[in-house]
Design a protein around this motif. Sequence first.
Motif, PDB file in Angstrom:
ATOM      1  N   ARG A  16       0.841  -1.213   0.000  1.00 29.42           N
ATOM      2  CA  ARG A  16       0.000   0.000   0.000  1.00 29.42           C
ATOM      3  C   ARG A  16       0.868   1.252   0.000  1.00 29.42           C
ATOM      4  NH1 ARG A  16      -3.547  -3.015   3.905  1.00 29.42           N
ATOM      5  NH2 ARG A  16      -2.264  -2.120   5.534  1.00 29.42           N
ATOM      6  N   TYR A  17       1.902   1.250   0.812  1.00 29.76           N
ATOM      7  CA  TYR A  17       2.776   2.415   0.889  1.00 29.76           C
ATOM      8  C   TYR A  17       3.544   2.615  -0.415  1.00 29.76           C
ATOM      9  CZ  TYR A  17       4.645   6.078   3.818  1.00 29.76           C
ATOM     10  OH  TYR A  17       4.940   7.304   4.353  1.00 29.76           O
ATOM     11  N   ALA A  18       3.971   1.518  -1.046  1.00 34.13           N
ATOM     12  CA  ALA A  18       4.634   1.613  -2.354  1.00 34.13           C
ATOM     13  C   ALA A  18       3.679   2.187  -3.394  1.00 34.13           C
ATOM     14  CB  ALA A  18       5.141   0.243  -2.787  1.00 34.13           C
ATOM     15  N   GLY A  32       0.276  15.491   4.124  1.00 33.72           N
ATOM     16  CA  GLY A  32      -1.085  15.169   4.558  1.00 33.72           C
ATOM     17  C   GLY A  32      -1.715  14.086   3.700  1.00 33.72           C
ATOM     18  N   ALA A  33      -1.534  14.185   2.389  1.00 30.91           N
ATOM     19  CA  ALA A  33      -2.111  13.188   1.483  1.00 30.91           C
ATOM     20  C   ALA A  33      -1.522  11.801   1.737  1.00 30.91           C
ATOM     21  CB  ALA A  33      -1.889  13.605   0.031  1.00 30.91           C
ATOM     22  N   VAL A  34      -0.212  11.728   1.954  1.00 29.44           N
ATOM     23  CA  VAL A  34       0.419  10.426   2.222  1.00 29.44           C
ATOM     24  C   VAL A  34      -0.127   9.844   3.521  1.00 29.44           C
ATOM     25  CG1 VAL A  34       2.606   9.303   2.846  1.00 29.44           C
ATOM     26  CG2 VAL A  34       2.511  10.852   0.874  1.00 29.44           C
ATOM     27  N   MET A  35      -0.235  10.673   4.546  1.00 28.72           N
ATOM     28  CA  MET A  35      -0.751  10.191   5.821  1.00 28.72           C
ATOM     29  C   MET A  35      -2.200   9.718   5.685  1.00 28.72           C
ATOM     30  SD  MET A  35       0.972  12.934   8.449  1.00 28.72           S
ATOM     31  CE  MET A  35       0.541  12.037   9.955  1.00 28.72           C
ATOM     32  N   ILE A  36      -3.008  10.478   4.960  1.00 28.30           N
ATOM     33  CA  ILE A  36      -4.419  10.099   4.770  1.00 28.30           C
ATOM     34  C   ILE A  36      -4.526   8.834   3.915  1.00 28.30           C
ATOM     35  CG2 ILE A  36      -6.583  10.790   3.659  1.00 28.30           C
ATOM     36  CD1 ILE A  36      -5.882  13.702   4.594  1.00 28.30           C
ATOM     37  N   MET A  37      -3.815   8.805   2.782  1.00 28.89           N
ATOM     38  CA  MET A  37      -3.905   7.636   1.895  1.00 28.89           C
ATOM     39  C   MET A  37      -3.449   6.366   2.591  1.00 28.89           C
ATOM     40  SD  MET A  37      -2.906   8.837  -1.978  1.00 28.89           S
ATOM     41  CE  MET A  37      -1.394   9.688  -1.575  1.00 28.89           C
ATOM     42  N   SER A  38      -2.400   6.441   3.394  1.00 28.62           N
ATOM     43  CA  SER A  38      -1.924   5.222   4.070  1.00 28.62           C
ATOM     44  C   SER A  38      -2.986   4.684   5.017  1.00 28.62           C
ATOM     45  CB  SER A  38      -0.607   5.472   4.789  1.00 28.62           C
ATOM     46  OG  SER A  38      -0.789   6.225   5.951  1.00 28.62           O
ATOM     47  N   ARG A  39      -3.732   5.560   5.638  1.00 27.84           N
ATOM     48  CA  ARG A  39      -4.786   5.117   6.561  1.00 27.84           C
ATOM     49  C   ARG A  39      -6.035   4.668   5.809  1.00 27.84           C
ATOM     50  NH1 ARG A  39      -2.025   2.972   9.036  1.00 27.84           N
ATOM     51  NH2 ARG A  39      -3.891   2.227  10.015  1.00 27.84           N
ATOM     52  N   VAL A  40      -6.386   5.351   4.718  1.00 29.73           N
ATOM     53  CA  VAL A  40      -7.533   4.926   3.905  1.00 29.73           C
ATOM     54  C   VAL A  40      -7.263   3.532   3.355  1.00 29.73           C
ATOM     55  CG1 VAL A  40      -8.779   5.351   1.736  1.00 29.73           C
ATOM     56  CG2 VAL A  40      -8.349   7.244   3.304  1.00 29.73           C
ATOM     57  N   PHE A  41      -6.056   3.318   2.801  1.00 32.94           N
ATOM     58  CA  PHE A  41      -5.704   2.011   2.250  1.00 32.94           C
ATOM     59  C   PHE A  41      -5.670   0.932   3.321  1.00 32.94           C
ATOM     60  CE2 PHE A  41      -3.144   3.773  -1.613  1.00 32.94           C
ATOM     61  CZ  PHE A  41      -4.332   4.234  -2.165  1.00 32.94           C
ATOM     62  N   SER A  42      -5.503   1.323   4.575  1.00 33.24           N
ATOM     63  CA  SER A  42      -5.492   0.358   5.677  1.00 33.24           C
ATOM     64  C   SER A  42      -6.894   0.048   6.171  1.00 33.24           C
ATOM     65  CB  SER A  42      -4.661   0.889   6.846  1.00 33.24           C
ATOM     66  OG  SER A  42      -3.317   0.983   6.457  1.00 33.24           O
ATOM     67  N   GLY A  43      -7.886   0.767   5.653  1.00 28.26           N
ATOM     68  CA  GLY A  43      -9.268   0.509   6.034  1.00 28.26           C
ATOM     69  C   GLY A  43      -9.782   1.353   7.179  1.00 28.26           C
ATOM     70  N   ASP A  44      -9.007   2.336   7.616  1.00 30.05           N
ATOM     71  CA  ASP A  44      -9.482   3.210   8.693  1.00 30.05           C
ATOM     72  C   ASP A  44     -10.655   4.057   8.218  1.00 30.05           C
ATOM     73  OD1 ASP A  44      -7.399   2.220  10.192  1.00 30.05           O
ATOM     74  OD2 ASP A  44      -6.334   4.121  10.389  1.00 30.05           O
ATOM     75  N   LYS A  45     -11.518   4.393   9.126  1.00 31.10           N
ATOM     76  CA  LYS A  45     -12.634   5.301   8.848  1.00 31.10           C
ATOM     77  C   LYS A  45     -12.174   6.724   9.134  1.00 31.10           C
ATOM     78  CE  LYS A  45     -15.496   1.909   8.068  1.00 31.10           C
ATOM     79  NZ  LYS A  45     -15.236   1.337   6.779  1.00 31.10           N
ATOM     80  N   TRP A  46     -12.940   7.692   8.605  1.00 28.72           N
ATOM     81  CA  TRP A  46     -12.526   9.091   8.731  1.00 28.72           C
ATOM     82  C   TRP A  46     -12.263   9.523  10.174  1.00 28.72           C
ATOM     83  CZ3 TRP A  46      -9.740  12.363   6.542  1.00 28.72           C
ATOM     84  CH2 TRP A  46      -9.709  13.699   6.974  1.00 28.72           C
ATOM     85  N   SER A  63       5.925   6.874   7.417  1.00 35.87           N
ATOM     86  CA  SER A  63       5.172   5.627   7.572  1.00 35.87           C
ATOM     87  C   SER A  63       4.891   5.361   9.052  1.00 35.87           C
ATOM     88  CB  SER A  63       5.964   4.465   6.965  1.00 35.87           C
ATOM     89  OG  SER A  63       5.308   3.245   7.222  1.00 35.87           O
ATOM     90  N   PHE A  64       5.899   5.536   9.884  1.00 35.95           N
ATOM     91  CA  PHE A  64       5.743   5.341  11.319  1.00 35.95           C
ATOM     92  C   PHE A  64       4.705   6.309  11.888  1.00 35.95           C
ATOM     93  CE2 PHE A  64       7.282   6.484  15.655  1.00 35.95           C
ATOM     94  CZ  PHE A  64       6.940   5.299  16.285  1.00 35.95           C
ATOM     95  N   MET A  65       4.793   7.573  11.496  1.00 35.84           N
ATOM     96  CA  MET A  65       3.848   8.570  12.006  1.00 35.84           C
ATOM     97  C   MET A  65       2.438   8.331  11.469  1.00 35.84           C
ATOM     98  SD  MET A  65       5.577  10.251  14.151  1.00 35.84           S
ATOM     99  CE  MET A  65       4.623  11.716  14.542  1.00 35.84           C
ATOM    100  N   SER A  66       2.320   7.797  10.261  1.00 33.76           N
ATOM    101  CA  SER A  66       1.007   7.532   9.675  1.00 33.76           C
ATOM    102  C   SER A  66       0.258   6.435  10.415  1.00 33.76           C
ATOM    103  CB  SER A  66       1.150   7.131   8.198  1.00 33.76           C
ATOM    104  OG  SER A  66       1.636   8.209   7.447  1.00 33.76           O
ATOM    105  N   VAL A  67       0.992   5.486  10.983  1.00 31.62           N
ATOM    106  CA  VAL A  67       0.317   4.428  11.740  1.00 31.62           C
ATOM    107  C   VAL A  67       0.081   4.824  13.189  1.00 31.62           C
ATOM    108  CG1 VAL A  67       1.092   2.559  10.253  1.00 31.62           C
ATOM    109  CG2 VAL A  67       2.412   3.113  12.290  1.00 31.62           C
ATOM    110  N   GLY A  68       0.544   5.992  13.577  1.00 31.26           N
ATOM    111  CA  GLY A  68       0.250   6.476  14.918  1.00 31.26           C
ATOM    112  C   GLY A  68       1.443   6.992  15.680  1.00 31.26           C
ATOM    113  N   GLY A  69       2.638   6.908  15.125  1.00 24.64           N
ATOM    114  CA  GLY A  69       3.819   7.448  15.792  1.00 24.64           C
ATOM    115  C   GLY A  69       4.090   6.769  17.111  1.00 24.64           C
ATOM    116  N   GLU A  70       4.454   7.564  18.088  1.00 21.64           N
ATOM    117  CA  GLU A  70       4.783   7.030  19.411  1.00 21.64           C
ATOM    118  C   GLU A  70       3.607   6.267  20.018  1.00 21.64           C
ATOM    119  OE1 GLU A  70       7.711   6.885  21.050  1.00 21.64           O
ATOM    120  OE2 GLU A  70       8.576   7.723  19.234  1.00 21.64           O
ATOM    121  N   LYS A  71       2.383   6.700  19.709  1.00 23.87           N
ATOM    122  CA  LYS A  71       1.225   6.021  20.268  1.00 23.87           C
ATOM    123  C   LYS A  71       1.125   4.579  19.777  1.00 23.87           C
ATOM    124  CE  LYS A  71      -1.557  10.027  21.287  1.00 23.87           C
ATOM    125  NZ  LYS A  71      -2.843  10.662  21.246  1.00 23.87           N
TER     126      LYS A  71
END
Length: 182
Positions: free
Chosen positions: A54-56, A102-116, A170-178
């Motif tokens: 997905r990230y590629a 912002g687009a990369v962060m949003i797309m990585s989460r959309v492709f992962s199936g996250d809701k808005w 990529s790390f920050m898109s999945v939630g970073g430190e959290k």
Amino acid sequence: MASFLKWYRVYSHTYPIRTNLVQTGLLFGLGDLMAQSAVEKRKPDEIDWLRTVRYASIGCAVGPTLTMWYKTLDRLGTKNTIPIVAKKILVDQMIASPIINGAVMIMSRVFSGDKWPQIQNKLEDNYVKVMLTSYLIWPAVQTFNFTIVPQQYRVLTVQIVSLAWNTYLSFMSVGGEKSKQS
């Protein structure tokens, strides 16, 4: 190696969008693998290969976009004078950087199936930090890029630096430190 560089030079000049699509996709995927293995400390059997694909794919969208973006920035001028380079960096950092990050962060989460609502929470938690970090790194990179690097190699130059940046993003898109805490 010399024959590969010659081939790359010819191909990137003849087919810049295709070249940047492939190289950016590969480097985005590699950045995600680095995030999973080096930052998130996943073992080889724990790698989320679908996430890497997905990230590629996001990288495949970003590469051609950057090709066109750098051509657009050259409309501000092609000479390496301080005012022209400063304008390019300012426009790049004020327009492209917030949109692409912002687009990369949003797309990585959309492709992962996250809701808005989930995506919005991750953006609220991490976007400002991503942008502040971006402003520490990218103006220096772009100064080098706009003053020394020929136009056809600018996306490649950015993507080489982006290998580390994509690992971070990529790390920050999945939630970073959290994400490390949960």
